[in-house]
Design a protein around this motif. Structure first.
Motif, PDB file in Angstrom:
ATOM      1  N   PHE B  80       0.830  -1.206   0.000  1.00 35.48           N
ATOM      2  CA  PHE B  80       0.000   0.000   0.000  1.00 35.48           C
ATOM      3  C   PHE B  80       0.868   1.261   0.000  1.00 35.48           C
ATOM      4  N   VAL B  81       0.382   2.241  -0.697  1.00 34.87           N
ATOM      5  CA  VAL B  81       1.036   3.552  -0.716  1.00 34.87           C
ATOM      6  C   VAL B  81      -0.069   4.588  -0.555  1.00 34.87           C
ATOM      7  N   TYR B  82      -0.064   5.253   0.582  1.00 36.11           N
ATOM      8  CA  TYR B  82      -1.094   6.258   0.831  1.00 36.11           C
ATOM      9  C   TYR B  82      -0.483   7.651   0.720  1.00 36.11           C
ATOM     10  N   LYS B 137       8.411   7.748  -2.482  1.00 35.50           N
ATOM     11  CA  LYS B 137       9.331   6.738  -3.022  1.00 35.50           C
ATOM     12  C   LYS B 137       9.604   5.659  -1.968  1.00 35.50           C
ATOM     13  N   TYR B 138       9.791   6.110  -0.736  1.00 33.80           N
ATOM     14  CA  TYR B 138      10.048   5.164   0.359  1.00 33.80           C
ATOM     15  C   TYR B 138       8.856   4.226   0.543  1.00 33.80           C
ATOM     16  N   ALA B 139       7.655   4.822   0.533  1.00 32.20           N
ATOM     17  CA  ALA B 139       6.444   3.997   0.683  1.00 32.20           C
ATOM     18  C   ALA B 139       6.352   2.978  -0.446  1.00 32.20           C
ATOM     19  N   ALA B 141       8.908   1.827  -2.172  1.00 34.88           N
ATOM     20  CA  ALA B 141       9.986   0.839  -1.984  1.00 34.88           C
ATOM     21  C   ALA B 141       9.531  -0.251  -1.012  1.00 34.88           C
ATOM     22  N   LEU B 142       8.870   0.156   0.075  1.00 35.00           N
ATOM     23  CA  LEU B 142       8.360  -0.832   1.040  1.00 35.00           C
ATOM     24  C   LEU B 142       7.301  -1.719   0.386  1.00 35.00           C
ATOM     25  N   ALA B 143       6.404  -1.063  -0.353  1.00 33.06           N
ATOM     26  CA  ALA B 143       5.276  -1.798  -0.949  1.00 33.06           C
ATOM     27  C   ALA B 143       5.748  -2.824  -1.979  1.00 33.06           C
ATOM     28  N   LEU B 144       6.902  -2.535  -2.597  1.00 33.11           N
ATOM     29  CA  LEU B 144       7.387  -3.423  -3.665  1.00 33.11           C
ATOM     30  C   LEU B 144       8.390  -4.457  -3.161  1.00 33.11           C
ATOM     31  N   SER B 145       8.590  -4.521  -1.857  1.00 35.51           N
ATOM     32  CA  SER B 145       9.661  -5.387  -1.347  1.00 35.51           C
ATOM     33  C   SER B 145       9.151  -6.667  -0.683  1.00 35.51           C
ATOM     34  N   ILE B 152      -1.916  -1.104  -3.862  1.00 34.57           N
ATOM     35  CA  ILE B 152      -3.022  -0.177  -3.720  1.00 34.57           C
ATOM     36  C   ILE B 152      -2.443   1.188  -3.397  1.00 34.57           C
ATOM     37  N   MET B 153      -2.743   2.136  -4.239  1.00 30.75           N
ATOM     38  CA  MET B 153      -2.123   3.452  -4.093  1.00 30.75           C
ATOM     39  C   MET B 153      -3.198   4.518  -4.061  1.00 30.75           C
ATOM     40  N   ASP B 154      -3.200   5.284  -2.991  1.00 33.04           N
ATOM     41  CA  ASP B 154      -4.202   6.333  -2.839  1.00 33.04           C
ATOM     42  C   ASP B 154      -3.538   7.689  -3.085  1.00 33.04           C
ATOM     43  N   GLU B 155      -3.836   8.261  -4.203  1.00 36.70           N
ATOM     44  CA  GLU B 155      -3.293   9.573  -4.585  1.00 36.70           C
ATOM     45  C   GLU B 155      -1.773   9.639  -4.406  1.00 36.70           C
ATOM     46  N   PRO B 156      -1.031   8.686  -4.928  1.00 33.96           N
ATOM     47  CA  PRO B 156       0.417   8.675  -4.662  1.00 33.96           C
ATOM     48  C   PRO B 156       1.168   9.827  -5.307  1.00 33.96           C
ATOM     49  N   THR B 157       0.607  10.389  -6.382  1.00 33.72           N
ATOM     50  CA  THR B 157       1.349  11.441  -7.089  1.00 33.72           C
ATOM     51  C   THR B 157       0.865  12.840  -6.731  1.00 33.72           C
TER      52      THR B 157
END
Lengths: 213, 290
Positions: B80-82, B137-139, B141-145, B152-157
């Motif tokens: 997840f990336v919030y 980016k850190y979030a 990196a965690l999500a992809l590891s 699941i990404m909530d408004e990541p950009t």
């Protein structure tokens, strides 16, 4: 579980010196209380460290992050409750170390009976047991007003004194305790603390599982 | 092939907002953009998928597992990336990673180190010293590891500069290359989806407006512009977000070819962007209809 407990220690590691200061100054500032100063020190260290953990969670909004990890919410709650005896014992050991070292100058502060540390643990358990379900139900910020009430209640009512009949720094156990051995009384108080924490923990788990993030 | 994410009839009622029985599914190896204006229900949907709030009705399955009954197993498969992900800012990225990683059964330390390097991050840096872009980016990196099957990404950009947005989108595209990972990506910056999305779902006021393959949407939807007589000939035709002006009108249609046949010669058809589609639909929902 251990990882969750270590998390709080890691996050609060810079506050550990505050804990040490409490343990150092407590026996000096509250020497008029005699050994009962342990209650103040244990509450100041264990209860406040516990609340600080919640404060950090709130400050950095990590609740949502941890709720998104593959961890049971129950584990998050239980870990915090397990920290209560760990912090209490740590505070006790530090208190004993300090009062042992200062005994040539400030005698009579070192806890010589098992009953007082157990009573102090009961006070910490009672305060935590009352407050934590409210935090888990309403969140740390909304629950702060309840903390004020609980803290004032425990500050105004000399709880340890009520339990131990402490007057003027001299420990005079109340009659129900006087009629049983010190070991039995300590066991009863310890059991009461554990029951309080256990029941409170069950309530907190229920509250936290219903929590909406 | 089993859908990575399957949402059916998802409903959540608040005093002033209702998510009304939305449904969609995401096959493996694709990126789905989830668009909508602020307050449309994107974050509510994501919170429901993550079981951070209780649903009132409907079902959510991740890799065929109910997201409540199999909560831990489901979350083990999700990265997840919030937008507002909380980390202890007193800690370094490495320390925070050590706290988080132990809960994932497939945590891959090598992948984490590669991800940090790929994103130009140094693990010994304190989280409080990270910029918003670096935090994202850190979030990621965690999500992809931990070999997540669903990101699941909530408004990541949101709030990121174009360079970092482009970097993040590049990483996402790499992530799905193997075909094992899918991405569910909420945003109101639709230009990001123009670049990377395979599917696009739009939500407005808690209702699903459309949900289709991006290429299919862009192939069929058209902005039509014409005179008043064109508009008269299109009476009864489903025009979306019609904008009338003294000399004619413009509107969005879901089938440009059919609209052109109905309106006759002279109707101008333009290929819409996802942003155009969102704006016309929002205008339409606001009650500007023929």
């Amino acid at each position: 579980m251990l990882g969750l407990m270590k998390r709080d220690l890691l996050v609060q590691r810079k506050r550990l010196w505050v804990m040490a200061v409490y343990c150092l100054l407590g026996p000096i500032l509250f020497r008029s209380m005699g050994q009962a100063a342990l209650v103040v020190v244990m509450v100041a260290v264990a209860y406040m460290m516990l609340l600080t953990a919640f404060a950090y969670d709130d400050k950095y909004k990590v609740d949502g992050t941890f709720a998104s990890l593959p961890i049971k919410r129950e584990s998050l709650v239980v870990a915090r409750y397990l920290e209560i005896p760990v912090l209490s014992v740590t505070a006790l050991l530090l208190y004993m170390l300090v009062t042992g070292l200062i005994s040539p100058w400030i005698p009579g502060m070192f806890p010589t009976e098992v009953l007082l540390p157990v009573a102090a643990f009961l006070v910490v358990s009672l305060m935590s047991g009352l407050y934590l379900p409210i935090i888990y139900r309403y969140g740390y910020v909304k629950a702060r007003i309840f903390n004020m009430v609980i803290f004032l209640a425990f500050a105004l009512i000399p709880t340890a004194g009520l339990i131990l009949g402490n007057a003027g720094g001299e420990i005079t156990p109340p009659s129900w305790i006087a009629n049983v051995s010190e070991g039995t009384a300590a066991a009863v108080l310890f059991a009461a603390a554990i029951v309080i924490l256990f029941v409170s923990c069950l309530i907190s788990i229920r509250m936290y599982e219903k929590r909406q993030f | 092939m089993q859908d990575v994410l399957k949402v059916e009839g998802l409903t959540k009622q608040y005093e002033d907002f209702t998510l009304s029985g939305i449904s969609f599914s995401l096959p493996p190896g694709y990126i789905m953009g989830f668009i909508g204006a602020n307050g449309a229900g994107k974050t509510t949907t994501i919170k429901l998928i993550m079981n951070l709030i209780d649903r009132d009705a409907g079902s959510i399955e991740v890799l065929g597992m109910d997201n409540i009954q199999n909560e831990r197993a489901v979350k083990d498969e999700i990265g997840f990336v919030y937008d507002n992900a909380g980390y202890y800012e007193e800690l370094t990225m490495e320390q925070m990673k050590n706290i988080i990683s132990r809960y994932y059964s497939h945590w891959d330390e090598g992948a984490y180190k590669r991800n940090l390097k790929r994103m130009g991050l140094r693990g010994n840096k304190k989280i409080s010293d990270l910029s918003k872009g670096m935090r994202m980016k850190y979030a990621l990196a965690l999500a992809l590891s931990h070999h997540a099957r669903l990101l699941i990404m909530d408004e990541p950009t949101s709030g990121l500069d174009p360079v970092i947005r482009s970097e993040l989108l590049g990483v996402l595209q790499e992530a799905i290359e193997g075909g094992d990972c899918s991405v569910f990506f909420s945003t109101h910056i639709t230009s990001d989806l123009d670049k990377v999305a395979d599917y696009v779902a739009m939500i407005h006021d808690g209702e699903m407006i459309f949900n289709d393959a991006k290429d299919h949407l862009l192939e069929n939807y058209r902005i039509v512009k014409g005179s008043k007589s064109h508009l008269e000939r299109l009476a009864g035709y489903p025009l979306i977000g019609t904008d009338r002006h003294p000399h004619g009108f413009s509107a969005l249609v879901s089938d440009g070819a059919a609209a052109a046949r109905a309106a006759g010669e002279g109707l101008v058809l333009e290929r819409p962007t996802l942003e155009d589609m969102m704006l016309y639909h929002v205008r339409d929902a606001a009650g500007v209809r023929v």
